[in-house]
Motif scaffolding. Structure first.
Motif, PDB file in Angstrom:
ATOM      1  N   MET A 159      -9.061   3.557   3.780  1.00  0.00           N
ATOM      2  CA  MET A 159      -8.132   3.046   2.792  1.00  0.00           C
ATOM      3  C   MET A 159      -8.936   2.339   1.695  1.00  0.00           C
ATOM      4  SD  MET A 159      -4.843   0.523   3.291  1.00  0.00           S
ATOM      5  CE  MET A 159      -4.006   1.658   4.361  1.00  0.00           C
ATOM      6  N   GLU A 160      -8.538   2.557   0.457  1.00  0.00           N
ATOM      7  CA  GLU A 160      -9.251   1.958  -0.662  1.00  0.00           C
ATOM      8  C   GLU A 160      -9.073   0.446  -0.693  1.00  0.00           C
ATOM      9  OE1 GLU A 160      -8.656   3.675  -4.518  1.00  0.00           O
ATOM     10  OE2 GLU A 160      -8.324   5.658  -3.653  1.00  0.00           O
ATOM     11  N   GLU A 161     -10.100  -0.231  -1.223  1.00  0.00           N
ATOM     12  CA  GLU A 161     -10.081  -1.696  -1.268  1.00  0.00           C
ATOM     13  C   GLU A 161      -8.908  -2.229  -2.096  1.00  0.00           C
ATOM     14  OE1 GLU A 161     -12.895  -5.412  -2.603  1.00  0.00           O
ATOM     15  OE2 GLU A 161     -13.849  -3.544  -1.997  1.00  0.00           O
ATOM     16  N   LYS A 162      -8.595  -1.562  -3.220  1.00  0.00           N
ATOM     17  CA  LYS A 162      -7.482  -2.046  -4.049  1.00  0.00           C
ATOM     18  C   LYS A 162      -6.152  -1.943  -3.297  1.00  0.00           C
ATOM     19  CE  LYS A 162      -6.603   2.277  -6.461  1.00  0.00           C
ATOM     20  NZ  LYS A 162      -6.468   2.958  -7.714  1.00  0.00           N
ATOM     21  N   ASN A 163      -6.015  -0.927  -2.454  1.00  0.00           N
ATOM     22  CA  ASN A 163      -4.798  -0.798  -1.650  1.00  0.00           C
ATOM     23  C   ASN A 163      -4.721  -1.897  -0.597  1.00  0.00           C
ATOM     24  OD1 ASN A 163      -4.068   1.449  -3.096  1.00  0.00           O
ATOM     25  ND2 ASN A 163      -4.805   2.894  -1.580  1.00  0.00           N
ATOM     26  N   ILE A 164      -5.841  -2.195   0.024  1.00  0.00           N
ATOM     27  CA  ILE A 164      -5.863  -3.254   1.027  1.00  0.00           C
ATOM     28  C   ILE A 164      -5.498  -4.586   0.382  1.00  0.00           C
ATOM     29  CG2 ILE A 164      -7.346  -4.582   2.592  1.00  0.00           C
ATOM     30  CD1 ILE A 164      -8.780  -1.921   3.220  1.00  0.00           C
ATOM     31  N   GLU A 165      -6.018  -4.841  -0.819  1.00  0.00           N
ATOM     32  CA  GLU A 165      -5.692  -6.084  -1.518  1.00  0.00           C
ATOM     33  C   GLU A 165      -4.195  -6.158  -1.824  1.00  0.00           C
ATOM     34  OE1 GLU A 165      -8.139  -6.705  -4.957  1.00  0.00           O
ATOM     35  OE2 GLU A 165      -9.988  -6.502  -3.794  1.00  0.00           O
ATOM     36  N   SER A 166      -3.620  -5.058  -2.253  1.00  0.00           N
ATOM     37  CA  SER A 166      -2.176  -5.035  -2.537  1.00  0.00           C
ATOM     38  C   SER A 166      -1.363  -5.250  -1.272  1.00  0.00           C
ATOM     39  CB  SER A 166      -1.781  -3.712  -3.194  1.00  0.00           C
ATOM     40  OG  SER A 166      -2.350  -3.605  -4.472  1.00  0.00           O
ATOM     41  N   ILE A 167      -1.755  -4.590  -0.207  1.00  0.00           N
ATOM     42  CA  ILE A 167      -1.049  -4.716   1.066  1.00  0.00           C
ATOM     43  C   ILE A 167      -1.147  -6.152   1.589  1.00  0.00           C
ATOM     44  CG2 ILE A 167      -1.124  -4.027   3.499  1.00  0.00           C
ATOM     45  CD1 ILE A 167      -1.920  -1.198   2.398  1.00  0.00           C
ATOM     46  N   MET A 168      -2.330  -6.728   1.502  1.00  0.00           N
ATOM     47  CA  MET A 168      -2.489  -8.107   1.952  1.00  0.00           C
ATOM     48  C   MET A 168      -1.709  -9.064   1.054  1.00  0.00           C
ATOM     49  SD  MET A 168      -3.996  -7.653   4.710  1.00  0.00           S
ATOM     50  CE  MET A 168      -4.216  -9.349   5.201  1.00  0.00           C
ATOM     51  N   GLY A 169      -1.569  -8.728  -0.227  1.00  0.00           N
ATOM     52  CA  GLY A 169      -0.743  -9.526  -1.122  1.00  0.00           C
ATOM     53  C   GLY A 169       0.707  -9.524  -0.686  1.00  0.00           C
ATOM     54  N   LEU A 170       1.201  -8.370  -0.266  1.00  0.00           N
ATOM     55  CA  LEU A 170       2.574  -8.298   0.248  1.00  0.00           C
ATOM     56  C   LEU A 170       2.751  -9.214   1.455  1.00  0.00           C
ATOM     57  CD1 LEU A 170       3.265  -4.448   0.154  1.00  0.00           C
ATOM     58  CD2 LEU A 170       4.244  -6.176  -1.347  1.00  0.00           C
ATOM     59  N   ILE A 171       1.808  -9.171   2.354  1.00  0.00           N
ATOM     60  CA  ILE A 171       1.895  -9.975   3.576  1.00  0.00           C
ATOM     61  C   ILE A 171       1.768 -11.458   3.255  1.00  0.00           C
ATOM     62  CG2 ILE A 171       0.746 -10.517   5.770  1.00  0.00           C
ATOM     63  CD1 ILE A 171       0.013  -7.469   5.890  1.00  0.00           C
ATOM     64  N   MET A 172       0.770 -11.800   2.441  1.00  0.00           N
ATOM     65  CA  MET A 172       0.514 -13.203   2.138  1.00  0.00           C
ATOM     66  C   MET A 172       1.656 -13.841   1.337  1.00  0.00           C
ATOM     67  SD  MET A 172      -2.656 -14.875   0.005  1.00  0.00           S
ATOM     68  CE  MET A 172      -2.099 -14.164  -1.530  1.00  0.00           C
ATOM     69  N   TYR A 173       2.038 -13.200   0.248  1.00  0.00           N
ATOM     70  CA  TYR A 173       3.096 -13.778  -0.581  1.00  0.00           C
ATOM     71  C   TYR A 173       4.452 -13.728   0.118  1.00  0.00           C
ATOM     72  CZ  TYR A 173      -0.222 -14.030  -4.435  1.00  0.00           C
ATOM     73  OH  TYR A 173      -1.293 -14.334  -5.227  1.00  0.00           O
ATOM     74  N   GLY A 174       4.684 -12.684   0.889  1.00  0.00           N
ATOM     75  CA  GLY A 174       5.912 -12.622   1.672  1.00  0.00           C
ATOM     76  C   GLY A 174       5.968 -13.752   2.689  1.00  0.00           C
ATOM     77  N   GLY A 175       4.858 -14.011   3.346  1.00  0.00           N
ATOM     78  CA  GLY A 175       4.778 -15.107   4.312  1.00  0.00           C
ATOM     79  C   GLY A 175       4.984 -16.463   3.653  1.00  0.00           C
TER      80      GLY A 175
END
Length: 105
Positions: free
Chosen positions: A1-17
């Motif tokens: 998985m590309e790094e930019k995708n991982i950053e976006s996915i982690m953003g969803l988790i972090m900001y959602g949390g």
């Protein structure tokens, strides 16, 4: 998985949390009659959801442009986390209003 995708996915988790946490704190503050803090926590939750949506929009834009991403369990978890946080924040707004009405009586 590309790094930019991982950053976006982690953003969803972090900001959602963060949004869910702030919404929970808003309910607790309202329960104690501290509506100023409750309102601030709801604003904080909304701001976190906006940031999460930015991450989500980046992924959707990428997909719409034909740059398809492999959907992993992490991706599904991130989306689920965001949707749960949105629903929880909406419910928290209603509960704060209920506590406010009870306090006014």
């Amino acid at each position: 998985m590309e790094e930019k995708n991982i950053e976006s996915i982690m953003g969803l988790i972090m900001y959602g949390g963060n949004a869910k946490s702030d919404a929970m704190e808003a309910i607790a503050a309202a329960k104690e009659g501290n509506f100023e803090l409750a309102d601030q926590k709801l604003k904080d939750a909304s701001a976190s959801l906006v940031e999460a949506h930015h991450s989500q929009t980046g992924l959707l834009t990428q997909e719409a442009q034909g740059d398809h991403m492999t959907v992993t369990l992490l991706t599904v978890h991130a989306q689920d986390h965001l949707m749960t946080s949105i629903a929880f924040t909406d419910l928290a707004k209603e509960l704060v209003d209920v506590y406010r009405k009870i306090d006014e009586k």
